[in-house]
Design a protein around this motif. Sequence first.
Motif, PDB file in Angstrom:
ATOM      1  N   LEU A  10     -14.900  19.495  32.661  1.00 12.40           N
ATOM      2  CA  LEU A  10     -14.641  18.110  32.272  1.00 12.40           C
ATOM      3  C   LEU A  10     -14.822  17.164  33.450  1.00 12.40           C
ATOM      4  CD1 LEU A  10     -11.501  18.541  29.960  1.00 12.40           C
ATOM      5  CD2 LEU A  10     -13.812  17.905  29.267  1.00 12.40           C
ATOM      6  N   ILE A  11     -14.454  17.638  34.650  1.00 11.84           N
ATOM      7  CA  ILE A  11     -14.568  16.793  35.833  1.00 11.84           C
ATOM      8  C   ILE A  11     -16.026  16.541  36.199  1.00 11.84           C
ATOM      9  CG2 ILE A  11     -14.129  16.708  38.321  1.00 11.84           C
ATOM     10  CD1 ILE A  11     -11.490  18.159  37.776  1.00 11.84           C
ATOM     11  N   VAL A  12     -16.851  17.581  36.135  1.00 11.31           N
ATOM     12  CA  VAL A  12     -18.237  17.454  36.604  1.00 11.31           C
ATOM     13  C   VAL A  12     -19.201  17.050  35.501  1.00 11.31           C
ATOM     14  CG1 VAL A  12     -17.818  19.194  38.373  1.00 11.31           C
ATOM     15  CG2 VAL A  12     -18.795  19.899  36.198  1.00 11.31           C
ATOM     16  N   ALA A  13     -18.760  17.058  34.245  1.00 11.96           N
ATOM     17  CA  ALA A  13     -19.685  16.794  33.138  1.00 11.96           C
ATOM     18  C   ALA A  13     -20.291  15.395  33.225  1.00 11.96           C
ATOM     19  CB  ALA A  13     -18.974  16.985  31.799  1.00 11.96           C
ATOM     20  N   LEU A  14     -19.444  14.361  33.289  1.00 11.05           N
ATOM     21  CA  LEU A  14     -19.957  12.987  33.313  1.00 11.05           C
ATOM     22  C   LEU A  14     -20.778  12.696  34.563  1.00 11.05           C
ATOM     23  CD1 LEU A  14     -20.155  10.237  32.020  1.00 11.05           C
ATOM     24  CD2 LEU A  14     -17.951   9.623  33.053  1.00 11.05           C
ATOM     25  N   PRO A  15     -20.320  13.064  35.785  1.00 12.90           N
ATOM     26  CA  PRO A  15     -21.190  12.852  36.950  1.00 12.90           C
ATOM     27  C   PRO A  15     -22.543  13.534  36.824  1.00 12.90           C
ATOM     28  CG  PRO A  15     -18.958  13.349  37.668  1.00 12.90           C
ATOM     29  CD  PRO A  15     -18.988  13.563  36.193  1.00 12.90           C
ATOM     30  N   ALA A  16     -22.569  14.750  36.258  1.00  9.11           N
ATOM     31  CA  ALA A  16     -23.843  15.454  36.097  1.00  9.11           C
ATOM     32  C   ALA A  16     -24.767  14.706  35.143  1.00  9.11           C
ATOM     33  CB  ALA A  16     -23.592  16.874  35.584  1.00  9.11           C
ATOM     34  N   VAL A  17     -24.204  14.176  34.064  1.00  8.50           N
ATOM     35  CA  VAL A  17     -25.010  13.408  33.109  1.00  8.50           C
ATOM     36  C   VAL A  17     -25.557  12.139  33.763  1.00  8.50           C
ATOM     37  CG1 VAL A  17     -24.926  12.074  30.964  1.00  8.50           C
ATOM     38  CG2 VAL A  17     -23.832  14.323  31.083  1.00  8.50           C
ATOM     39  N   VAL A  19     -26.071  11.546  36.973  1.00  8.66           N
ATOM     40  CA  VAL A  19     -27.099  11.896  37.962  1.00  8.66           C
ATOM     41  C   VAL A  19     -28.415  12.231  37.269  1.00  8.66           C
ATOM     42  CG1 VAL A  19     -27.768  13.624  39.682  1.00  8.66           C
ATOM     43  CG2 VAL A  19     -25.473  12.624  39.736  1.00  8.66           C
ATOM     44  N   ALA A  20     -28.338  12.977  36.149  1.00  9.73           N
ATOM     45  CA  ALA A  20     -29.554  13.327  35.415  1.00  9.73           C
ATOM     46  C   ALA A  20     -30.257  12.084  34.873  1.00  9.73           C
ATOM     47  CB  ALA A  20     -29.206  14.283  34.275  1.00  9.73           C
ATOM     48  N   VAL A  21     -29.475  11.144  34.328  1.00 13.83           N
ATOM     49  CA  VAL A  21     -30.060   9.897  33.822  1.00 13.83           C
ATOM     50  C   VAL A  21     -30.703   9.111  34.952  1.00 13.83           C
ATOM     51  CG1 VAL A  21     -29.505   7.658  32.785  1.00 13.83           C
ATOM     52  CG2 VAL A  21     -28.483   9.753  31.867  1.00 13.83           C
ATOM     53  N   TRP A  22     -30.007   9.023  36.092  1.00 15.69           N
ATOM     54  CA  TRP A  22     -30.551   8.316  37.261  1.00 15.69           C
ATOM     55  C   TRP A  22     -31.843   8.976  37.738  1.00 15.69           C
ATOM     56  CZ3 TRP A  22     -27.331   7.469  42.402  1.00 15.69           C
ATOM     57  CH2 TRP A  22     -28.035   6.591  43.237  1.00 15.69           C
ATOM     58  N   TRP A  23     -31.839  10.305  37.779  1.00 10.24           N
ATOM     59  CA  TRP A  23     -33.011  11.037  38.264  1.00 10.24           C
ATOM     60  C   TRP A  23     -34.244  10.766  37.393  1.00 10.24           C
ATOM     61  CZ3 TRP A  23     -33.509  14.726  42.341  1.00 10.24           C
ATOM     62  CH2 TRP A  23     -34.745  15.394  42.358  1.00 10.24           C
ATOM     63  N   TYR A  24     -34.076  10.944  36.077  1.00  4.35           N
ATOM     64  CA  TYR A  24     -35.231  10.825  35.186  1.00  4.35           C
ATOM     65  C   TYR A  24     -35.644   9.376  34.957  1.00  4.35           C
ATOM     66  CZ  TYR A  24     -34.908  15.791  34.214  1.00  4.35           C
ATOM     67  OH  TYR A  24     -34.891  17.155  34.344  1.00  4.35           O
ATOM     68  N   VAL A  34     -35.767  -0.096  44.051  1.00  2.00           N
ATOM     69  CA  VAL A  34     -35.123   0.997  43.298  1.00  2.00           C
ATOM     70  C   VAL A  34     -36.000   2.242  43.450  1.00  2.00           C
ATOM     71  CG1 VAL A  34     -34.123   1.733  41.116  1.00  2.00           C
ATOM     72  CG2 VAL A  34     -34.245  -0.709  41.662  1.00  2.00           C
ATOM     73  N   PRO A  35     -35.896   2.936  44.576  1.00  2.00           N
ATOM     74  CA  PRO A  35     -36.722   4.130  44.784  1.00  2.00           C
ATOM     75  C   PRO A  35     -36.239   5.280  43.928  1.00  2.00           C
ATOM     76  CG  PRO A  35     -35.186   3.861  46.592  1.00  2.00           C
ATOM     77  CD  PRO A  35     -35.034   2.639  45.732  1.00  2.00           C
ATOM     78  N   PRO A  36     -37.047   6.308  43.730  1.00  3.06           N
ATOM     79  CA  PRO A  36     -36.603   7.483  42.967  1.00  3.06           C
ATOM     80  C   PRO A  36     -35.388   8.144  43.617  1.00  3.06           C
ATOM     81  CG  PRO A  36     -38.980   7.505  43.284  1.00  3.06           C
ATOM     82  CD  PRO A  36     -38.453   6.402  44.137  1.00  3.06           C
ATOM     83  N   LEU A  37     -34.525   8.697  42.789  1.00  4.54           N
ATOM     84  CA  LEU A  37     -33.342   9.389  43.309  1.00  4.54           C
ATOM     85  C   LEU A  37     -33.759  10.538  44.218  1.00  4.54           C
ATOM     86  CD1 LEU A  37     -30.309   9.837  43.407  1.00  4.54           C
ATOM     87  CD2 LEU A  37     -30.482  11.138  41.277  1.00  4.54           C
ATOM     88  N   ARG A  38     -34.883  11.168  43.905  1.00  4.12           N
ATOM     89  CA  ARG A  38     -35.389  12.258  44.754  1.00  4.12           C
ATOM     90  C   ARG A  38     -35.585  11.773  46.193  1.00  4.12           C
ATOM     91  NH1 ARG A  38     -40.479  12.082  45.059  1.00  4.12           N
ATOM     92  NH2 ARG A  38     -40.632  11.386  42.883  1.00  4.12           N
ATOM     93  N   THR A  39     -36.134  10.578  46.361  1.00  2.00           N
ATOM     94  CA  THR A  39     -36.351  10.014  47.694  1.00  2.00           C
ATOM     95  C   THR A  39     -35.026   9.708  48.387  1.00  2.00           C
ATOM     96  OG1 THR A  39     -38.411   9.019  46.923  1.00  2.00           O
ATOM     97  CG2 THR A  39     -37.473   8.152  48.962  1.00  2.00           C
ATOM     98  N   ILE A  40     -34.077   9.178  47.616  1.00  2.00           N
ATOM     99  CA  ILE A  40     -32.768   8.846  48.187  1.00  2.00           C
ATOM    100  C   ILE A  40     -32.059  10.106  48.672  1.00  2.00           C
ATOM    101  CG2 ILE A  40     -30.496   7.880  47.667  1.00  2.00           C
ATOM    102  CD1 ILE A  40     -31.875   6.052  45.629  1.00  2.00           C
TER     103      ILE A  40
END
Length: 258
Positions: A10-17, A19-24, A34-40
């Motif tokens: 429950l703790i990591v579920a929302l942060p993981a979602v 991060v995934a949204v930010w990445w894609y 707004v560079p790609p998260l991969r670059t950051i």
Amino acid sequence: MSRIIRQLLLIVALPAVLVAVWWYSTEDSQSFYVPPLRTILTTFGTLWTGERLATDVLPSVLRLAGGYLSAVVVGVALGVVIGSYRRVRAVLEPVLEFLRAVPPPVLVPVIMLFAGIGNGMKVVVILSGCVWPILLNTVEGVRAVDGVLSESARSYGITGAARLRHLVLPSAGPQIFAGLRQALSIGIILMVISEMFAASNGLGFDVVQFQRSFAIPEMWSGILLLGLLGFLLSVLFQLVESRALAWYRGLRRSRRSS
């Protein structure tokens, strides 16, 4: 064990979602701002290691610790006195409400006049903002001490330091920790603001310098590090709170079960 695993999920579920949204959503970004998260993340791994941890991250953490712990001592001590004596509270309450309403960032230029631009100024700025939620919550917690318990302590001759240690502070503990939690987030904000005004190192200083030099991935990596720092401090605070208020949580669970 399964309960602990569920809590971790429950703790990591929302942060993981998130991060995934930010990445894609930024994967094919061509925006300079707004560079790609991969670059950051790549910049984060190369920037915030070794020397920068000692020259920028550690000073920020020490300033935050100094200001926050000073606010804890001042806020709890004054809160106990003000909450224990009605006349003192009646005299000081209007002044406290006025001072509490003044935004701490506004005081930064004033504090700089008296404390200079060194570490002392930054500690005082953090103290000036963190002390109010601690102080006011301590006052309310002390005022809410159960009258029956207070009379019982007086009947058994429990006064002075013993009464403070065994009755007042434990009874006001949940309220005090509520103030401590609020003050922690305020302290992180003021740590960054004070370093943006006048500093030669620190996370706030670095973020501003990256922005001014248009080092955008580095700027985003600094913001990401501040978020991680806040998260780690929150987890540490929860561990301390759960240990200090174990009796209170056990009492609430027993009341629910009954």
